[in-house]
Write a protein that holds these residues in place. Structure first.
Motif, mmCIF file in Angstrom:
data_model
loop_
_atom_site.group_PDB
_atom_site.id
_atom_site.type_symbol
_atom_site.label_atom_id
_atom_site.label_comp_id
_atom_site.label_asym_id
_atom_site.label_seq_id
_atom_site.Cartn_x
_atom_site.Cartn_y
_atom_site.Cartn_z
ATOM 1 N N ARG A 1 -31.856 16.212 -1.701
ATOM 2 C CA ARG A 1 -30.948 15.955 -2.835
ATOM 3 C C ARG A 1 -31.719 15.384 -4.035
ATOM 4 O O ARG A 1 -31.372 15.634 -5.184
ATOM 5 N N GLY A 2 -32.764 14.613 -3.755
ATOM 6 C CA GLY A 2 -33.612 14.118 -4.846
ATOM 7 C C GLY A 2 -34.425 15.248 -5.463
ATOM 8 O O GLY A 2 -34.560 15.354 -6.689
ATOM 9 N N ALA B 1 -27.231 18.518 -8.678
ATOM 10 C CA ALA B 1 -28.110 17.922 -9.689
ATOM 11 C C ALA B 1 -27.821 18.422 -11.102
ATOM 12 O O ALA B 1 -28.057 17.710 -12.074
ATOM 13 N N PHE B 2 -27.302 19.638 -11.229
ATOM 14 C CA PHE B 2 -27.047 20.194 -12.566
ATOM 15 C C PHE B 2 -25.654 19.830 -13.072
ATOM 16 O O PHE B 2 -25.241 20.241 -14.147
ATOM 17 N N HIS B 3 -24.866 19.097 -12.263
ATOM 18 C CA HIS B 3 -23.689 18.394 -12.760
ATOM 19 C C HIS B 3 -24.095 16.917 -12.799
ATOM 20 O O HIS B 3 -25.237 16.572 -12.547
ATOM 21 N N SER B 4 -23.166 16.031 -13.098
ATOM 22 C CA SER B 4 -23.530 14.620 -13.184
ATOM 23 C C SER B 4 -22.722 13.801 -12.187
ATOM 24 O O SER B 4 -21.601 14.172 -11.839
ATOM 25 N N PHE B 5 -23.328 12.697 -11.739
ATOM 26 C CA PHE B 5 -22.740 11.839 -10.706
ATOM 27 C C PHE B 5 -22.242 10.565 -11.366
ATOM 28 O O PHE B 5 -22.970 9.919 -12.111
ATOM 29 N N GLY B 6 -21.018 10.168 -11.057
ATOM 30 C CA GLY B 6 -20.561 8.879 -11.580
ATOM 31 C C GLY B 6 -19.115 8.616 -11.239
ATOM 32 O O GLY B 6 -18.286 9.531 -11.176
ATOM 33 N N GLY B 7 -18.807 7.335 -10.982
ATOM 34 C CA GLY B 7 -17.445 6.951 -10.626
ATOM 35 C C GLY B 7 -16.686 6.392 -11.809
ATOM 36 O O GLY B 7 -17.185 6.369 -12.946
#
Ligand code: NAD
Length: 498
Positions: free
Chosen positions: A105-106, A446-452
């Motif tokens: 994933r990294g 990875a080509f989308h973004s991660f966040g809550g």
């Protein structure tokens, strides 16, 4: 013989300068395997100075040249994937297969960062006025810092520095002091990939190093991932010192199980989602809200699977999950199970008595499953971060949605259903940053973004993907006209283009 892990500054591991140290342990045995140096403010400042020194030349390279370093890095990560996974597992305790997944994933973020020339393209508008053109560009911030948690010692740093670097920044990483081996190796590989000394530095340490980074005038941006109280502290301190801050915090991820769900599929998905990595994932499912008659059917299908979970050390190929990170964390999680019992929740599966032969001093806890948890209970309100799942009952979809939306955390969530209308309504109305439909852990690629949302994240911009590029760059817009020989004289009112 135990090893001493120091820092990585200016392209090399630093000699041990004495000062404060902390033990590093093997969570499966509880044995100390080494020590990690805890950086002083002065050592942290040395890393920032090295990054500052390297930044001008690094930023002057073309995006293509920086991307080529990242292509080399990608090849090196692939070549050393098993070695990195072993470093993670030995200090974190997660299963080797899970650690390999973490590295992958990294790696995906590294692959995303290889597209730097495309990612950094600006916009161009000819003729915004007569003979006037306008274009935008994204420029680096300077020195950026990353503060990362123990649970993903390779992946979470890789959410940050590959994107920061290809944007022309240099980086100081302060990883978790509990499992620092993998991040040190990642920095060494970056040098091997062709990044100049100082472009990526690692300082190991605790609050002293964190505070030194949060207050250092040369640090322009701080990315944090960890627990909510520290996220909030980093956000307020970093902002007060004029830095751009993104601070991702803790979670209580809900899965809503509707009566029409494929119960077998939902149970299997939630078993991995709740107990994988011993529940030490920020996207682990820790609360299931079963709607109507789904409650009894879900528990009948799910509870036997929890009883059959296999727990073992990281190199046991048959284990489903490993130990918790430290003895203190094990005690904290066990205490939550005790609290749940006192609060009146029904402990259907009790993993507290688990003892593994040969690993009696390891930080192991069997899977724990509570039924009939209610919204006022501490085991529901607070993040436990262990292999403990709470099941709540709701009468209707609306009641389930209200429960999820009423919770202070809003990281990830999922719905299990065959009904497209329910799935669509849930995805659109739920107050969380990442949503899964029949997917228990909806981690964006990875080509989308991660966040809550809510108390799971403070500040702007998610990690990696387009949001990451925006976080690590400043937007500049140029409006230009070339002398044409026509002289208009001075103007004293706002020009209107056209
Ligand atoms: P943590 O907050 O204890 O530590 C995170 C980082 O902050 C570490 O580098 C640590 O050294 C530093 N730190 C700890 N206490 C500090 C203090 N008082 N002052 C300054 N710095 C301090 O988190 P952890 O236990 O390493 O990781 C688990 C937590 O991280 C969980 O809450 C989990 O939900 C969260 N997490 C969130 C995400 C996400 O994407 N939202 C991802 C992974 C983990």
């Amino acid at each position: 013989m135990t090893e001493t892990i120091t820092h990585f500054i200016d392209g090399a591991r630093t000699p041990d300068a004495g000062g404060r140290h902390q033990p590093v342990t093997n969570p499966a045995t509880g044995a100390q395997t080494g020590t990690v140096a805890l950086a002083s403010a002065a050592e942290t400042a040395r890393a920032v100075a090295s990054a500052r020194e390297a930044q001008r030349d690094w930023a002057a390279k073309t995006p293509l040249a920086r991307a080529r370093v990242m292509f080399n890095y990608k090849a090196l990560i692939e070549r050393h994937r098993d070695e990195i996974a072993a470093l993670i597992s030995r200090q974190h305790g997660k299963l080797l297969a899970d650690a390999r997944g973490e590295v992958t994933r990294g790696l995906e973020v590294v692959e995303f960062a290889c597209g730097a020339p495309h990612l950094l393209k600006g916009e161009y508008s000819p003729q915004v006025g007569t003979d006037v053109d306008s274009f935008s560009m994204r420029q680096p911030l300077g020195v950026c810092a990353g503060l990362t948690p123990f649970n993903f010692p390779a992946m979470v740093p890789m959410w940050m520095f590959p994107v920061a670097l290809v944007c022309g920044n240099t980086f100081v990483l302060k990883p978790s002091e509990r499992d620092p081996a993998a991040p040190m190796f990642l920095a060494e590989l970056m040098m091997e990939a062709g990044a100049p000394a100082g472009v990526l530095n690692v300082v190991n340490g605790d609050k002293e190093a964190v505070d030194a980074l949060l207050t250092h005038p040369e640090v322009q941006a701080v990315s944090f991932v960890g627990s909510t109280p520290v996220a909030e502290y980093v956000y307020s301190q970093g902002s007060a010192h004029g830095k751009r801050v993104q601070a991702l915090g803790g979670a209580k991820n809900h899965a809503v199980v509707m009566p029409d769900a494929d119960m077998e599929q939902a149970a299997d998905a939630l078993l991995g989602g709740a107990y994988g990595s011993a529940g030490e994932r920020c996207m682990s499912v820790s609360a299931v809200v079963a709607v109507g008659e789904a409650g009894d059917r879900f528990m009948e299908t799910f509870a036997p699977k929890v009883r059959n979970l296999r727990v073992g050390p990281y190199d046991d190929p048959d284990a489903d999950m490993g130990p918790l990170i430290t003895a203190e964390h094990l005690a904290k999680v066990r205490n939550y199970v005790d609290i749940g019992v006192q609060e009146g929740a029904e402990l259907v599966v009790d993993g507290r008595d688990l003892r593994l032969q040969g690993y009696e001093s390891g930080n192991f806890l069997g899977g724990c499953l509570f039924d009939r948890v209610t919204a006022d209970m501490r085991i529901y309100q607070e993040e436990i971060f262990g292999p403990v799942l709470s099941v709540l009952r709701a009468d209707s979809f609306e009641a389930a949605l209200a429960l999820v939306n009423g919770h202070p955390y809003g990281n990830g969530t999922a719905i299990f259903t065959r009904d497209g209308d329910a799935a669509r309504a849930y995805s659109s109305r739920v107050q969380a940053g990442m949503v899964g439909v029949n997917v228990p852990i909806p981690v964006p690629m990875a080509f989308h973004s991660f966040g809550g949302w809510k108390r799971s994240a403070f500040g702007d911009h998610g990690a990696h993907g387009p949001e990451g590029v925006h976080f690590y760059t400043k937007l500049k817009t140029v409006t230009q006209r070339w002398p044409s020989g026509v002289r208009e004289g001075a103007k004293f009112v706002m020009p209107t283009m056209g």
